[in-house]
Motif scaffolding. Sequence first.
Motif, mmCIF file in Angstrom:
data_model
loop_
_atom_site.group_PDB
_atom_site.id
_atom_site.type_symbol
_atom_site.label_atom_id
_atom_site.label_comp_id
_atom_site.label_asym_id
_atom_site.label_seq_id
_atom_site.Cartn_x
_atom_site.Cartn_y
_atom_site.Cartn_z
ATOM 1 N N TYR A 36 28.238 -7.442 -12.326
ATOM 2 C CA TYR A 36 26.777 -7.279 -12.300
ATOM 3 C C TYR A 36 26.263 -7.459 -10.878
ATOM 4 C CZ TYR A 36 25.773 -6.966 -17.346
ATOM 5 O OH TYR A 36 25.675 -6.547 -18.644
ATOM 6 N N HIS A 37 26.790 -8.459 -10.190
ATOM 7 C CA HIS A 37 26.306 -8.703 -8.832
ATOM 8 C C HIS A 37 26.688 -7.564 -7.887
ATOM 9 C CE1 HIS A 37 24.250 -12.596 -8.879
ATOM 10 N NE2 HIS A 37 24.972 -12.788 -9.965
ATOM 11 N N ARG A 38 27.887 -7.013 -8.088
ATOM 12 C CA ARG A 38 28.259 -5.868 -7.243
ATOM 13 C C ARG A 38 27.318 -4.700 -7.509
ATOM 14 N NH1 ARG A 38 33.811 -6.646 -9.090
ATOM 15 N NH2 ARG A 38 34.630 -8.312 -7.797
ATOM 16 N N LEU A 39 26.991 -4.518 -8.799
ATOM 17 C CA LEU A 39 26.075 -3.444 -9.192
ATOM 18 C C LEU A 39 24.728 -3.618 -8.501
ATOM 19 C CD1 LEU A 39 26.900 -1.434 -11.429
ATOM 20 C CD2 LEU A 39 25.503 -2.713 -13.013
ATOM 21 N N ALA A 40 24.333 -4.887 -8.348
ATOM 22 C CA ALA A 40 23.040 -5.172 -7.719
ATOM 23 C C ALA A 40 23.116 -5.089 -6.198
ATOM 24 C CB ALA A 40 22.572 -6.558 -8.132
ATOM 25 N N GLY A 41 24.296 -4.805 -5.682
ATOM 26 C CA GLY A 41 24.443 -4.641 -4.239
ATOM 27 C C GLY A 41 24.777 -5.930 -3.504
ATOM 28 N N ASP A 42 25.082 -6.995 -4.228
ATOM 29 C CA ASP A 42 25.426 -8.249 -3.552
ATOM 30 C C ASP A 42 26.844 -8.184 -2.983
ATOM 31 O OD1 ASP A 42 23.022 -9.280 -4.336
ATOM 32 O OD2 ASP A 42 23.827 -10.403 -6.039
ATOM 33 N N ARG A 480 32.113 8.783 -13.532
ATOM 34 C CA ARG A 480 32.755 7.602 -14.134
ATOM 35 C C ARG A 480 32.537 6.354 -13.281
ATOM 36 N NH1 ARG A 480 36.400 8.323 -18.105
ATOM 37 N NH2 ARG A 480 37.325 6.296 -17.652
ATOM 38 N N LYS A 481 32.089 6.590 -12.063
ATOM 39 C CA LYS A 481 31.978 5.462 -11.120
ATOM 40 C C LYS A 481 30.859 4.511 -11.523
ATOM 41 C CE LYS A 481 33.284 7.742 -6.884
ATOM 42 N NZ LYS A 481 32.312 8.643 -6.287
ATOM 43 N N GLN A 482 30.920 3.319 -10.969
ATOM 44 C CA GLN A 482 29.881 2.314 -11.202
ATOM 45 C C GLN A 482 28.492 2.944 -11.019
ATOM 46 O OE1 GLN A 482 30.495 -1.593 -9.443
ATOM 47 N NE2 GLN A 482 28.706 -1.220 -8.193
ATOM 48 N N PRO A 483 27.598 2.765 -11.983
ATOM 49 C CA PRO A 483 26.290 3.415 -11.862
ATOM 50 C C PRO A 483 25.431 2.795 -10.770
ATOM 51 C CG PRO A 483 26.366 1.990 -13.784
ATOM 52 C CD PRO A 483 27.737 1.969 -13.201
ATOM 53 N N ASP A 484 24.405 3.549 -10.400
ATOM 54 C CA ASP A 484 23.461 3.037 -9.415
ATOM 55 C C ASP A 484 22.509 2.092 -10.146
ATOM 56 O OD1 ASP A 484 21.409 2.727 -7.553
ATOM 57 O OD2 ASP A 484 20.414 4.532 -8.311
#
Length: 648
Positions: A36-42, A480-484
Amino acid sequence: MKAGSFYVTTPIYYVNDKPHIGHAYTTILADVLARYHRLAGDTTHFLTGTDEHGQKVLRAAQKSGISPQEQADSTVVRFRDLWKKLEITNDDFIRTTEERHKAVVQRILSDLFNRGEIYRADYDGWYCVTCERFYTDRDVTDGLCPEPGCGRQVERIHEANYFFRMSRHQQWLIDYINSNPGFIQPDFRRNETLGFLRKPLNDLCISRPKSRMNWGIELPFDKDFVTYVWFDALVNYISAVGYLSDDAGFNARWPADVHLIGKDILTTHTVYWPTMLHAMGVQMPKTVFAHGWWLVGRDKMSKTQGNVVDPMAFADKYGVDAFRYFLMAEMTLGQDASFTEEAFIRRYNADLANDLGNMLSRVSKLLCSHCGGSIPEPGETGAEETELRDAALAAARATIESVKTMRIDQGLAGIADVVRRANRYIERQQPWNLARDGRAGELRRVLYCAAETLRIVSGMLYPVMPGKMADLREALGMSRKQPDFDGLIKWGGLKPGLPVAEPSSLFPRVQPQKQDERPPKEAKPVAAKPSGDAAAGPTPAGLITVDDFFKAKLRAARILSAEAVEGASKLLKLRIDAGDGERQIVAGIALHYKPEELVGRTIVVVSNLQPARIRGVESNGMLLAASSGGVMRLVTVDGDIPAGAPVK
Ligand code: MSP
């Protein structure tokens, strides 16, 4: 979540045995948080590893007739393999037998010794091999380990040893915990640690004479001793990120945002570790979060009971993603949860096969047969679409919030609810009839809205079920990649024209096992039956009026203390604050909760019951709990609310 940095750790696991579901749970939880944090750009750093020294590992090695290093080398592979299988995205894996770790432990020891924080003395007391902890006479009754959940025989030990002046830091620690309420979570665990700190703290024995146990890191100031395994293990959280070896790397990551631990290792992480760091002059981790235990049914998982759940076998049987989803959705973070195959199948069929999987196959089938196999233009939206859109966006925002508040189960429940709403929307709109009647514009609107909901839902579930959600997104023409992440809290991101795949079964239904169809969970009183008055007035159909309901005064109540009722194995005696002073209630929950787990919780009680005597003990009220299939869980109030607040 705001873009920044995030450092999360799991406990490092002992290599005396293969991994079980408890290990899998914490590691999946850390993985989900990290994703989740990677998704948020952390900038995210996720550390796990293995705890390879100490008596437990040595004994396991001796039993197998191999060296402890061989024991560690062969068992660590099982952890690594499991993490690979479970799609764990740890950035580092530390083993305490690695040179990078041992060197840091030795430097810390030398420094503390030189500064008088460590001293030598004779030790005479009790020792638990399983917990690898020392206890005083005061701690031990009947020669048994006092650690909750252990209770094994302790050994008497008399020897010279080295001690860390932990007692010196006691007052500082109490003050620190009081002025940093986020440091120990959930709140009732903080109270548990503060309770522990009410008694004077002993100094911590941090050595083992080699003559008795030689599998550990040698003390730099005395070659006859090795380091106590916990003093060695806790240091992994800093040695792995460059403490005393890479200042820039260390400063970029430390302090950790969250140490995830199980409730049984609370004291080591909230008393030993902070006092060690304080003595070293290192900042505290931001949060130590203790989760509850997975029980099997309502039993403790143990080798002797033969009920240990093998995560590898389970993931093989039902799929990695479904397994991850179940663990995250089923456990209310902080509390114990029950793992059974029946419960797994029930949730799998309900949330994944019937709701999410079914929705995707319906939508993709209609898109393929009536929209040329591509995402249509959304067209004009009406009230129904606006409602679904608002629900989807609200659930997405709530999921983000649930990651911050460590209530991922609630976030997932919100997402599951949106899927159910979307299925109901499809049923109301009847797109198959719209197609039959040639109402193409309305059909496109409905299918776009449903597919767009799936885009948001799949993005939000991506950290929990990365493989299946990538499949879902691909089926609707997305990458398929992690969504924005930003795109998940905005409506309309699904591009018209994207190619849609022919439907396939994302989560094939699993045949329930024979005991599966248990009655649904219900809130039921646990202590005594309601008085005749409160229960009066049901209609012949069993319905009551709202006036009947309001006769029972339900209140939020804080548990102040809890203890067993002598001679009644199922009962606990609780002192509670229900807003009108202290009172005592007796509840039949002793098989499901330990007294120390209850203190500080806010529960719901019927406050206007006539007093009753239960097994000779006075009870003034009754608490509510849900029970199903032999499992009982308290009805609690979510968040801060004053004691006595009415529950309606
Ligand atoms: N090596 C120490 C941790 C050192 S951290 C610096 C240790 N290892 S362990 O392998 O015994 O346990 C690791 C974790 O598994 C602990 O957090 C423990 O709470 C957790 N669990 C063990 N059994 C569990 C369940 N049944 N359910 C959930 N977690 C449980 O302790």
